[in-house]
Design an enzyme around this catalytic site. Structure first.
Site, PDB file in Angstrom:
ATOM      1  N   HIS A  84       0.825  -1.210   0.000  1.00 21.33           N
ATOM      2  CA  HIS A  84       0.000   0.000   0.000  1.00 21.33           C
ATOM      3  C   HIS A  84       0.859   1.261   0.000  1.00 21.33           C
ATOM      4  CE1 HIS A  84       0.248  -0.367   4.530  1.00 21.33           C
ATOM      5  NE2 HIS A  84       0.275   0.942   4.451  1.00 21.33           N
ATOM      6  N   ASP A 221       1.392  -7.836   2.218  1.00 26.11           N
ATOM      7  CA  ASP A 221       1.506  -6.388   2.019  1.00 26.11           C
ATOM      8  C   ASP A 221       2.965  -5.965   1.848  1.00 26.11           C
ATOM      9  OD1 ASP A 221       1.009  -3.702   1.883  1.00 26.11           O
ATOM     10  OD2 ASP A 221      -0.217  -3.608   3.685  1.00 26.11           O
ATOM     11  N   SER A 641       4.048   2.149   8.356  1.00 27.48           N
ATOM     12  CA  SER A 641       3.834   1.157   7.306  1.00 27.48           C
ATOM     13  C   SER A 641       5.121   0.917   6.531  1.00 27.48           C
ATOM     14  CB  SER A 641       2.746   1.635   6.345  1.00 27.48           C
ATOM     15  OG  SER A 641       1.495   1.678   6.982  1.00 27.48           O
TER      16      SER A 641
END
Length: 705
Positions: A84, A221, A641
């Site tokens: 992402h 991810d 992240s």
């Protein structure tokens, strides 16, 4: 007496241990008490290995793009981050014919790796405390409104000085502890960052919004990029086809050894923003004037986006990244409010503030400065204006509406001077960016948001174009928006629009932009940030002084931080959550995808790859399973992240990508019982690179042990 001292020491040590997993610690001045606790939890490296010298762990961690974190995993500058985090780069290269979001991307050579305009990574070189230096220059003699401007001016001087020494370096001065301290951080930026590998979106974002912020997770991810450098100097350079892969001085060794419950886990990354020193009054404002308007407005535009995206593949490519960005903090705001209420956070914070008030009264520290009653009145006075501000930005700013973007650009100085420099020749011009937005989607979103703003915001904060909607369009928002798009010169591409002509000043979108901009000033004038900031800074200073015998970390501000803890589960609805997910679990979810649950759909090959009986070297030696994602009690927030998750030897075991729904209030309160970091297991990453991507050249380069 000696027995009493022993008991007091034991109590104090147990308090430190109980708080051990909370915290976003700066590396250069990591408290010894924190390091000692890390060692007790099986961190094996010496104190200096984190920050000091070329081989320091910090030297393989990067700020990815100014919004995420990442880690260098090979001597040739290969970078892992989350899928992402690379989403917009992947989207920008995608077309209907070559849809890398839908189908994934694998480069088979350096020549096939894709450059990304505007994407950069930054390495932190050094950090130091400059609070005393700024004080010596008069920072604390200034009124609040001048402090930020003063710090910026000093930063500019330091930037000029360091650039004369080394043109590849950049400095930032940021406030810590609510402005009670300031640190100077030196960075080196690399601006040629190329896409190397990406899984299909079905796996990189597996579970979609259904699973976002939730546990259990099976999302793979990750995405892979590479840093390129000047072939002559080996240093940073703007993109050139002649640039070569970076020769990294430090990269993270990748481990296939896995973990067990209680295994040491450490993240290092760039957490964006937390507000754990925030007062109870500020938390109430966050809940009611920021979070609630945010998720209410985003739900409207996301519903429209999703409907158009599902109807047209070209629209989906344009809006995939926008939708993901919007929905992430839509769900976060909902979850945060739920947690604030479920744990009674406002009441807890108010009770703690009462203790600080009593301590201030008894010691006299800041007694004539910290005023809780004033702080409460200030927050109550500005509540409606802050609520209106949230609705304003959710309606009129960012990537929400192309017409609004152009209308505001016509107001904010985006002016090009003609060749002769005379005002008559001043103009604006908009490039054709039709690959980024869709006409029908854009119009419908704007009409819906204008209607919502009118219904939610009090009249004094409504732009006067609403009178035009009422009078000329009989309250029809869609007709008003259609009129703007069709009649405005601003929607023409690659055309010089001269701003000093009467036609410009009468242009309907220009008039609309003036109206929007004017009401923003009214909203901002009603918000007293300065006095509240002073009181919040005093409140933080009082807490730090009251707890001066304990280590305290500053709120996150997108500078490098360390968090540590252990791998482990928590109680989820009264039952053990489990600390990892398996290949079997995603295969079961894929069956739901086959039955029509869109977020659980995946290509048949993915189900096939994850249904095999033997995952070889990627199988966990303790459980005999293929681990997909795992939990630790590391402290995490937005910006983390892509942060590397290290074991006690400083080896990479995963990438952090999410927090859990049960502790979404952790940006303002860290709940030690519930707060968890969700990471993708590095073995899952490598297995998908090998089995799906056939990326042997990359796996050899990474050389996992």
């Amino acid at each position: 007496m000696r027995k009493l001292l022993v008991l007091l020491f034991a109590f104090h040590f147990s308090l430190l241990t109980s708080m051990a997993d909370e915290g976003m610690w700066t590396l250069y001045n990591l408290p010894n008490a924190v390091y000692e606790t890390m060692k007790q939890e099986n961190y094996e490296l010496p104190y200096g290995a984190l920050y000091q010298g070329e081989d320091a762990v910090k030297n393989c961690v990067v700020n990815f793009g100014g919004f995420c974190s990442g880690v260098v995993v090979s001597p040739d500058g290969l970078v892992f981050t989350n899928h992402h985090c690379g989403f917009e780069a992947i989207r920008s290269h995608s077309t209907v014919e070559h849809d890398y979001m839908l189908n994934g991307f694998v480069s088979n050579s350096y020549e096939e790796e894709l450059p990304n305009e505007g994407l950069f990574v930054s390495f932190m070189i050094e950090q130091k405390d400059v609070t005393a230096y700024l004080d010596s220059l008069g920072l604390n003699t200034l009124i609040e409104a001048k402090r930020a401007q003063f710090v910026d001016s000093i930063e500019n001087v330091m930037q000029k000085d360091i650039r004369q020494q080394d043109s590849t370096l950049r400095v930032e001065i940021k406030p810590y502890y609510e402005g009670n301290a300031y640190y100077l951080t030196t960075y080196r930026d690399y601006n040629d960052v190329r896409l190397v590998f990406a899984l299909p979106k079905s796996m990189g974002k597996y579970g979609g919004e259904t699973d976002n912020w939730m546990w259990p997770r099976q999302t793979c991810d990750f995405s892979v990029f590479r840093i390129y450098v000047d072939p002559k100097t080996g240093g940073p350079a703007e993109y050139s086809k002649d640039n070569v892969p970076m020769k990294a001085k430090k990269w993270a060794p990748v481990s296939l050894q896995g973990y067990v419950p209680g295994s040491f886990s450490m993240t290092i990354g760039f957490p964006g923003s937390t507000s754990r020193y925030l007062s109870s009054y500020g938390i109430k404002e966050r809940r009611d004037a920021e979070n609630t308007p945010r998720y209410q407005t985003r739900e409207i535009k996301q519903d429209i986006m999703l409907r158009h995206m599902r109807a047209d593949e070209a629209v989906r490519i344009k809006y995939d990244s926008k939708y993901a960005s919007s929905s992430n903090y839509w769900k976060n705001s909902i979850g945060m409010n739920k947690c604030i209420d479920s744990i009674g956070l406002i009441q807890q914070k108010a009770a703690y503030e009462q203790k600080i008030r009593q301590w201030v009264d008894s010691t006299g520290y800041l007694k004539d400065k910290l005023d809780f009653d004033l702080l409460q009145r200030l927050y109550e006075k500005r509540f409606n204006a802050v609520r209106a501000e949230t609705y304003f930005y959710e309606t009129f700013s960012g990537r929400i509406s192309e017409l609004t973007r152009r209308a505001l650009r016509s107001q904010n100085g985006a002016i090009i001077k003609g060749k002769d420099g005379k005002p008559k020749g001043y103009y604006i011009e908009f490039e054709d960016n039709s690959d980024e937005w869709d006409y029908d989607t854009d119009r419908e979103i704007l009409a819906a948001l204008l209607k919502n703003y009118r219904e939610k915001v009090e009249i004094k904060y409504q732009p006067d174009f609403y009178n035009v909607i009422d009078h000329d369009f009989k309250g029809d928002y869609e007709k008003f928006v259609e009129y703007l798009y069709k009649k405005s010169m601003l929607m023409k591409n690659n055309k010089k629009i001269y701003i000093n002509k009467k036609s410009f000043k009468k242009d309907p979108a220009v008039v609309y932009g003036e109206s929007v901009r004017s009401v923003l000033f009214d909203i901002l004038d009603a918000i007293d940030n300065d006095t509240i900031d002073i009181q919040e800074r005093y409140l933080c200073a009082a807490k730090l002084r009251m707890e001066e015998d304990m280590p305290n970390y500053s709120d996150a501000n997108f500078t490098m931080r360390l968090s540590y803890g252990q791998v482990g589960e928590y109680l989820l609805a009264g039952k053990p959550s489990g600390y990892y997910t398996t290949a079997e679990s995603i295969v079961e979810k894929m069956k739901q995808g086959e039955a029509g649950t869109i977020d659980y759909e995946a290509e048949p090959i993915m189900k096939e790859l994850l249904s095999v009986k033997d995952f070889g070297k990627y199988t966990d030696k303790t459980t005999g399973k293929m681990h997909l994602c795992f939990l630790s009690n590391n402290d995490i927030t937005g910006g983390n992240s892509g942060s590397p998750m290290f074991n006690g030897k400083g080896e990479l075991i995963g990438l952090a990508f999410d927090g859990n729904w049960d502790s979404l209030s952790s940006d303002i309160f860290f709940d030690r019982q519930l707060a968890r970091c969700i990471g993708v297991d590095i073995r899952y990453v490598l297995y998908m690179m090998e089995s799906w991507g056939k990326a042997d050249r990359l796996l050899k380069e990474i050389n996992a042990k």
